[in-house]
Structures are given as C-alpha cells and as structure tokens.
Design an enzyme around this catalytic site. Structure first.
Site, PDB file in Angstrom:
ATOM      1  N   ASP A   1      -1.804 -28.510   0.115  1.00 31.51           N
ATOM      2  CA  ASP A   1      -0.696 -28.511   1.242  1.00 31.51           C
ATOM      3  C   ASP A   1      -0.779 -29.063   2.352  1.00 31.51           C
ATOM      4  O   ASP A   1      -0.632 -28.576   3.574  1.00 31.51           O
ATOM      5  CB  ASP A   1      -0.445 -26.817   1.448  1.00 31.51           C
ATOM      6  CG  ASP A   1       0.905 -26.373   2.047  1.00 31.51           C
ATOM      7  OD1 ASP A   1       1.793 -27.111   1.821  1.00 31.51           O
ATOM      8  OD2 ASP A   1       0.766 -25.367   2.463  1.00 31.51           O
TER       9      ASP A   1
ATOM     10  N   GLU B   1       3.743 -17.058  12.281  1.00 28.28           N
ATOM     11  CA  GLU B   1       3.929 -15.948  11.293  1.00 28.28           C
ATOM     12  C   GLU B   1       3.988 -16.504   9.900  1.00 28.28           C
ATOM     13  O   GLU B   1       4.820 -17.433   9.752  1.00 28.28           O
ATOM     14  CB  GLU B   1       5.260 -15.238  11.906  1.00 28.28           C
ATOM     15  CG  GLU B   1       5.405 -13.947  10.818  1.00 28.28           C
ATOM     16  CD  GLU B   1       6.446 -13.271  11.739  1.00 28.28           C
ATOM     17  OE1 GLU B   1       6.568 -11.954  11.241  1.00 28.28           O
ATOM     18  OE2 GLU B   1       6.990 -13.515  12.870  1.00 28.28           O
TER      19      GLU B   1
END
Length: 302
Positions: free
Chosen positions: A142, A19
C-alpha cells in the site's frame, strides 16, 4: 482521554492527525523524563472481545516488531504496543515515533515543485527502505505518498504496514491492495504478484514528484488500466498474465500502439526517464528491483 492501557496514560494527547476505519491517530507527548513527541494510533473494535484481535492488526504489529530489531532509518519506528478490553470492545494502541509530515504535504509545501536533487534524495531513501523490506521478504502492498513520512530534517520513512505481508514465490493474494492510483497492472488484472508491486507504486510516486500530481488517476480498475496503457503502451499478448480472468484485447488502449513508448514524460531527462521506465515495466519480471534502482545512474551515489 482513555488510553490503551485501561486506567493510566503515559501520553499527553495534543491533536488528532488522522482517522481510519478502526480508529484514530493522535500527536502526543510522553509524560515523564523524555517528553518526546510520538504518534499514537488507537484502534477500537466493538463487539465480542473473545473473538480476538483481527488478523490485519496482528500482522501489522508482528511485522513492525520483526523489522524494529534492525532499526532501519527509512522505516517508521514502533515504540510501544498495548491492548485491553473495555465495555465489550477491544482497544489496541500502537505508539510510533512522530514525523512532521507525509510526502503529500512535503510536495505541497514546495511552491515551485521539488528540485531534481530533492527528488533524487526522496527516491534514494524510499528505495533504501523498500530494499530493506524486500530483503526481509516483506511486501508493503500500500505504498503511496500518504504512507511515506518526511521529517523536518528530510528523513524519509515508510509507514502504515496494515496491508503488508511476508511473501513467498509468486504469491496470489487478495487484489484489494494498494490504493487504486498506485496499483500495479498485475494487481488490477487479479493476477499473482510479488514485491515488484511496491516498485510499481514507487515509480508512480517518482513521476508524481516531478508532476506535483498523481500520474494515473483512474476511478475504476478498468479506467486505471486504460490510463496505464495510454502512457506505457499496450503490452504484447504473450506478456499478459495467463491466470488473469480479464482477457487481452486491443480495445484496452485503442489510441496506443502495442509497443511501449520510450519517453514516459516529456519533461524528464534521459536518466530519470530510464529509471521510470524500469519501475513501470508492465511485466513484473522485467521491472527493476529496489536494489538495482539504487545503483541506477540517476540515483547512484558517487
């Protein structure tokens, strides 16, 4: 469950596996002949759909479409994209190949830590994926264990391109990239940066594979810089980025000499220590590239 095509679903949803700020990721199975497992990333944007899809989402899809043509074994595959408007919100669905676990889970499953050969294999595959991205002018921005997937067959794949960018020479981009623990000094110093930020992150991951814990665990940018300098030494003032708004000071690392150390981690052998030093060079131009790292004695295939 609603699907991204507003009316029909090509997938049977099995479990929620992640999520984020804009949506969720599900493990699902294709309906029909193939019945292969997939990861479905469902993003929902409330508000006026006429404002369009946010730039970061367009960027992720565009980059994945660009690189899927090459079908590189160390980059996660994008299988399908769909978008629709529902109840004054925009639904975007990305479907990826399903991979069993991320690198964090893979490390945690090794009770006594990963063997030297396993570490070598993971790093070789990771750097092959990075070399492919950098050769195509892409910087991930990232890279961290959570964004590196490892299949049950040991295949390593780079995932999550939400922050990725096409780069030009010495780009000055937003400093809010890369999770803090894997962030290169030039990003922490709000300086311009290039693909070498990914190599720094790879170096942090390399050390973590040996340590079974993150190498630098700061909670602020300043603390993160201090932890870096405590390990690699405070750089010389002439190597400090001139465009950085943060001034050079000996106070950054009072316990260290200004000359970087030669042994990063006591437990490492000569070859792995040398590769780690190359990945964790303070000055980006002195940092080893993914391509050169693959030819390093520790990783070179004979």
């Amino acid at each position: 469950m609603d699907d991204g095509r507003c009316g029909r679903s090509d997938y049977e949803y099995l479990a929620e596996i992640g999520e984020g700020a804009y949506g969720k990721v599900f493990k699902a199975r294709e309906i029909g002949e193939k019945q292969r497992l997939v990861a479905v990333k469902k993003l929902n944007l409330p508000g006026d759909p006429e404002t369009g899809i946010p730039a970061f989402m367009i960027r992720e899809v565009a980059l994945l479409r660009k690189i899927e043509y090459f079908n590189h074994p160390n980059i996660v595959k994008l299988l399908d994209v769909s978008a629709c408007v529902r109840n004054q919100s925009l639904d975007l669905t990305l479907v990826f190949e399903y991979i069993d676990q991320d690198l964090t889970t893979y490390m945690n499953c090794a009770e006594n830590g990963l063997s030297r050969e396993k570490i070598k294999d993971v790093m070789r595959q990771l750097l092959k994926g990075l070399d492919f991205l950098h050769s195509n002018m892409l910087v991930h921005r990232d890279l961290k264990p959570d964004n590196i997937l490892v299949s049950s067959h040991g295949e390593v794949k780079i995932a999550d391109f939400g922050l990725a960018r096409i780069y030009t020479y010495h780009i000055a981009l937003t400093p809010c990239v890369v999770t803090l623990w894997y962030r290169a000094p030039e990003v922490l110093l709000h300086s311009g940066y290039m693909s070498s930020v990914d190599v720094w992150s790879a170096g942090c991951i390399f050390a973590e594979l040996f340590l079974s814990r993150p190498l630098f665990r700061g909670f602020t940018e300043a603390q993160q810089l201090q932890k870096i300098f405590e390990l690699i030494g405070l750089p010389n003032e002439e190597d400090w980025p001139k465009e950085s708004p943060i001034r050079y000071s000996l106070a950054w690392s009072p316990t260290c000499m200004s000359r970087p150390g030669t042994q990063v981690l006591p437990s490492l052998g000569m070859e792995e220590n040398d590769l780690l030093l190359g990945c964790l060079a303070f000055k980006p131009s002195n940092r080893i590239s993914a391509c050169r790292a693959l030819a390093h004695p520790f990783l070179a295939e004979f």
